[in-house]
Design an enzyme around this catalytic site. Structure first.
Site, short mmCIF file in Angstrom:
data_model
loop_
_atom_site.label_atom_id
_atom_site.label_comp_id
_atom_site.label_asym_id
_atom_site.label_seq_id
_atom_site.Cartn_x
_atom_site.Cartn_y
_atom_site.Cartn_z
N HIS A 17 5.42 2.01 -9.64
CA HIS A 17 5.43 1.14 -10.83
C HIS A 17 5.80 1.94 -12.07
O HIS A 17 6.63 1.51 -12.89
CB HIS A 17 4.04 0.53 -11.07
CG HIS A 17 3.62 -0.50 -10.07
ND1 HIS A 17 2.40 -0.44 -9.43
CD2 HIS A 17 4.21 -1.62 -9.62
CE1 HIS A 17 2.27 -1.48 -8.62
NE2 HIS A 17 3.36 -2.21 -8.71
N LYS A 41 -9.85 -12.56 -5.50
CA LYS A 41 -11.05 -11.77 -5.19
C LYS A 41 -10.62 -10.46 -4.55
O LYS A 41 -9.46 -10.25 -4.27
CB LYS A 41 -11.94 -12.57 -4.25
CG LYS A 41 -12.52 -13.78 -4.96
CD LYS A 41 -13.62 -14.43 -4.17
CE LYS A 41 -14.20 -15.56 -5.00
NZ LYS A 41 -14.63 -16.65 -4.17
N ARG A 90 11.81 -2.64 -3.43
CA ARG A 90 11.65 -1.55 -2.46
C ARG A 90 12.53 -1.76 -1.23
O ARG A 90 13.20 -0.88 -0.76
CB ARG A 90 10.19 -1.42 -2.03
CG ARG A 90 9.30 -0.90 -3.12
CD ARG A 90 7.86 -1.11 -2.81
NE ARG A 90 7.60 -2.54 -2.65
CZ ARG A 90 6.43 -3.06 -2.35
NH1 ARG A 90 5.41 -2.27 -2.15
NH2 ARG A 90 6.28 -4.36 -2.24
N SER A 127 0.56 -1.33 -3.77
CA SER A 127 -0.84 -1.40 -4.21
C SER A 127 -1.74 -1.84 -3.06
O SER A 127 -2.87 -1.37 -2.94
CB SER A 127 -0.97 -2.39 -5.38
OG SER A 127 -0.18 -1.97 -6.46
#
Ligand code: PNS
Length: 165
Positions: A17, A41, A90, A127
């Site tokens: 990033h 969540k 990517r 991530s």
């Protein structure tokens, strides 16, 4: 004045990033890194924490600011007079989904999306994988700015401490 947005969830922001943000900052006068204030969540960091971590990681670049956003990205772009959305790509599978969003966003307000190929050394970093590896005790420091790696280590340790024995 040219202004671009680098949007994302950034849970956590990775070196991939940061590479895209840095390269965008060389192409535009101003860059806003927009952190989606989603209610998902199982996030590692709260939206406010993600903003703080990104603000610190982006501090070397004078023309980069970090903000939270709610709702539609195109509305954020209109409010902040942003003319371009920059997304890192990517692999081809990223492109399929990103192309659809880019075309929809352009249809909604006319805002354009620019795709930036991720630097090859970060192309396998996500991530999601960082969260999984860190949560299972793996070392993710090689893929993150040092301060973010440090914060992940302490967050994982906190969560371990909260688990019932
Ligand atoms: O890092 P991510 O999870 O790929 O980021 C996705 C994000 C936040 C950039 C994307 O979900 C988004 O733009 N959300 C805002 C809601 C929106 O505008 N939806 C319509 C897309 S066409």
């Amino acid at each position: 004045m040219s202004r671009a947005v680098c949007p994302g969830s950034f849970d956590p922001a990775t070196s991939g990033h940061l590479d895209v943000i840095e390269r965008t900052a060389r192409l535009f006068d101003e860059v806003v890194v927009a952190v989606g204030n989603n209610m998902a969540k199982n996030t590692l960091f709260s939206p406010a924490e993600r903003v703080d971590l990104l603000a610190e990681a982006c501090s070397p670049w004078d023309n980069v600011t970090v903000a939270l956003f709610d709702g539609l990205l195109v509305d954020f772009c209109t409010i902040h007079r942003i003319g371009a959305i920059v997304k890192g790509l990517r692999f081809v599978s990223d492109f399929d989904y990103e192309l659809q969003m880019a075309q929809m966003n352009r249809e909604l307000t006319g805002v354009d999306t620019i795709f930036m190929p991720t630097a090859p050394q970060w192309s396998y970093v996500s991530s999601t994988l960082i969260r999984e590896i860190a949560g299972l005790g793996g070392d993710v420091a090689a893929f993150l700015p040092p301060r973010i790696a440090e914060r992940i280590r302490s967050r994982v340790a906190e969560r371990e401490g909260e688990k019932p024995p």
